[in-house]
Design a protein around this motif. Structure first.
Motif, mmCIF file in Angstrom:
data_model
loop_
_atom_site.group_PDB
_atom_site.id
_atom_site.type_symbol
_atom_site.label_atom_id
_atom_site.label_comp_id
_atom_site.label_asym_id
_atom_site.label_seq_id
_atom_site.Cartn_x
_atom_site.Cartn_y
_atom_site.Cartn_z
ATOM 1 N N ALA A 278 5.898 -39.601 -5.875
ATOM 2 C CA ALA A 278 4.758 -39.079 -5.111
ATOM 3 C C ALA A 278 3.457 -39.714 -5.576
ATOM 4 O O ALA A 278 2.609 -40.089 -4.756
ATOM 5 N N ASP A 279 3.288 -39.835 -6.882
ATOM 6 C CA ASP A 279 2.068 -40.446 -7.411
ATOM 7 C C ASP A 279 1.904 -41.866 -6.881
ATOM 8 O O ASP A 279 0.827 -42.255 -6.408
ATOM 9 N N GLU A 280 2.957 -42.658 -6.967
ATOM 10 C CA GLU A 280 2.847 -44.076 -6.619
ATOM 11 C C GLU A 280 2.686 -44.287 -5.116
ATOM 12 O O GLU A 280 1.854 -45.096 -4.684
ATOM 13 N N VAL A 281 3.466 -43.579 -4.323
ATOM 14 C CA VAL A 281 3.389 -43.783 -2.874
ATOM 15 C C VAL A 281 2.053 -43.290 -2.335
ATOM 16 O O VAL A 281 1.438 -43.938 -1.476
ATOM 17 N N THR A 282 1.568 -42.154 -2.829
ATOM 18 C CA THR A 282 0.313 -41.613 -2.315
ATOM 19 C C THR A 282 -0.868 -42.481 -2.719
ATOM 20 O O THR A 282 -1.775 -42.732 -1.917
ATOM 21 N N ARG A 283 -0.874 -42.944 -3.943
ATOM 22 C CA ARG A 283 -1.976 -43.802 -4.390
ATOM 23 C C ARG A 283 -1.860 -45.201 -3.792
ATOM 24 O O ARG A 283 -2.851 -45.889 -3.611
ATOM 25 N N GLY A 284 -0.619 -45.631 -3.501
ATOM 26 C CA GLY A 284 -0.387 -46.908 -2.885
ATOM 27 C C GLY A 284 -0.472 -48.063 -3.880
ATOM 28 O O GLY A 284 -0.932 -47.918 -5.000
ATOM 29 N N PRO A 285 0.024 -49.239 -3.486
ATOM 30 C CA PRO A 285 0.524 -49.509 -2.133
ATOM 31 C C PRO A 285 1.986 -49.159 -1.919
ATOM 32 O O PRO A 285 2.445 -49.104 -0.786
ATOM 33 N N ALA A 286 2.737 -48.899 -3.026
ATOM 34 C CA ALA A 286 4.173 -48.676 -2.864
ATOM 35 C C ALA A 286 4.759 -48.117 -4.142
ATOM 36 O O ALA A 286 4.137 -48.157 -5.215
ATOM 37 N N ALA A 287 5.984 -47.620 -4.013
ATOM 38 C CA ALA A 287 6.732 -47.207 -5.190
ATOM 39 C C ALA A 287 7.175 -48.453 -5.971
ATOM 40 O O ALA A 287 7.493 -49.486 -5.384
ATOM 41 N N SER A 288 7.193 -48.337 -7.267
ATOM 42 C CA SER A 288 7.586 -49.459 -8.116
ATOM 43 C C SER A 288 9.101 -49.546 -8.231
ATOM 44 O O SER A 288 9.829 -48.566 -8.002
ATOM 45 N N ASN A 289 9.576 -50.726 -8.613
ATOM 46 C CA ASN A 289 11.008 -50.887 -8.877
ATOM 47 C C ASN A 289 11.457 -49.936 -9.981
ATOM 48 O O ASN A 289 12.564 -49.380 -9.920
ATOM 49 N N ALA A 290 10.607 -49.750 -10.986
ATOM 50 C CA ALA A 290 10.971 -48.876 -12.104
ATOM 51 C C ALA A 290 11.174 -47.439 -11.635
ATOM 52 O O ALA A 290 12.109 -46.749 -12.079
ATOM 53 N N THR A 291 10.328 -46.975 -10.728
ATOM 54 C CA THR A 291 10.463 -45.598 -10.248
ATOM 55 C C THR A 291 11.697 -45.445 -9.372
ATOM 56 O O THR A 291 12.412 -44.436 -9.465
ATOM 57 N N LEU A 292 11.977 -46.425 -8.526
ATOM 58 C CA LEU A 292 13.195 -46.352 -7.712
ATOM 59 C C LEU A 292 14.430 -46.366 -8.602
ATOM 60 O O LEU A 292 15.405 -45.654 -8.335
ATOM 61 N N GLU A 293 14.393 -47.147 -9.653
ATOM 62 C CA GLU A 293 15.515 -47.170 -10.587
ATOM 63 C C GLU A 293 15.627 -45.832 -11.318
ATOM 64 O O GLU A 293 16.738 -45.336 -11.563
ATOM 65 N N GLN A 294 14.490 -45.236 -11.650
ATOM 66 C CA GLN A 294 14.493 -43.926 -12.300
ATOM 67 C C GLN A 294 15.121 -42.873 -11.384
ATOM 68 O O GLN A 294 15.865 -42.000 -11.850
ATOM 69 N N LEU A 295 14.832 -42.943 -10.083
ATOM 70 C CA LEU A 295 15.459 -42.017 -9.139
ATOM 71 C C LEU A 295 16.978 -42.172 -9.146
ATOM 72 O O LEU A 295 17.716 -41.184 -9.181
ATOM 73 N N LYS A 296 17.444 -43.411 -9.134
ATOM 74 C CA LYS A 296 18.892 -43.648 -9.122
ATOM 75 C C LYS A 296 19.537 -43.171 -10.411
ATOM 76 O O LYS A 296 20.625 -42.581 -10.399
ATOM 77 N N GLN A 297 18.862 -43.398 -11.530
ATOM 78 C CA GLN A 297 19.397 -42.940 -12.810
ATOM 79 C C GLN A 297 19.377 -41.414 -12.920
ATOM 80 O O GLN A 297 20.111 -40.843 -13.728
#
Length: 204
Positions: free
Chosen positions: A125-144
């Motif tokens: 939420a922090d990354e997408v709202t502030r923009g411009p996009a979610a980071s690879n690290a956060t997407l990987e954190q979601l998967k983990q």
């Protein structure tokens, strides 16, 4: 005052009236039409598209509703969208989010009230709202944290859609419904970055 006049609860335009009837069929005959809908229905085809996207996003997603409500509230907090916050605090509480967690959202990184999956979603939420996009690290954190690819799509799409909601609410300067002032006042935005061009009217 909103920058586009609110339609009445029972508008003369037949397309808008039919859409309001559809909302009342889903929410109850005495459901007071939100100010947001009374602006959107000024363009009935756009309101139709909004309902067809927003409602399934909320009701048909498979990720847990409490997680998505935390994500939405955090996005509202970062963007300073009090209208969105006031509408989603009751939804979050009904879904099982605790008041203590809501109160801790402004400083969630330092709070012990959020588990691993919740922290991954709040970082999204922090990354997408502030923009411009979610980071690879956060997407990987979601998967983990146990989210499969479909769940990641749902969560990123939800975060992105509510950025759109906040931008629309603030651009139209849509005011809170009567009685929502106390809820909006509970939103803490101390950690949100300042905007270069703050809105001229009340922040929703």
């Amino acid at each position: 005052m909103p920058r586009i006049p609110l339609l009445p609860e029972h508008p003369a335009d037949p397309q808008a009236a039919a859409l309001f009837d559809e909302v009342r069929q889903a929410r109850g005959p005495d459901f007071p039409m939100p100010h947001l809908y009374r602006v959107l229905a000024t363009a009935p085809a756009m309101f139709r598209g909004w309902l067809d996207f927003a409602w399934p996003l909320r009701q048909n997603a498979h990720t847990p509703r409490p997680l998505r409500e935390l994500l939405i509230l955090r996005g509202a907090q970062i963007s300073g969208t009090a209208y969105e916050w006031a509408h989603h605090v009751p939804m979050a509480l009904e879904a099982g989010v605790s008041q203590a967690q809501i109160d801790a959202l402004a400083d969630w990184q330092a709070s012990a009230l959020f588990d691993g999956p919740q922290r991954a979603v709040l970082q999204l939420a922090d990354e997408v709202t502030r923009g411009p996009a979610a980071s690879n690290a956060t997407l990987e954190q979601l998967k983990q944290s146990g989210f499969d690819d479909a769940a990641v799509v749902e969560l990123v799409l939800t975060a992105s859609f509510y950025v759109c909601v906040g931008r629309f609410l603030q651009s139209m300067d849509i005011e809170l419904e009567p009685g929502d002032d106390a809820l909006s006042a509970s939103m803490r935005t101390a950690d949100a970055p300042p905007t270069a061009n703050p809105p001229s009217g009340p922040v929703h």
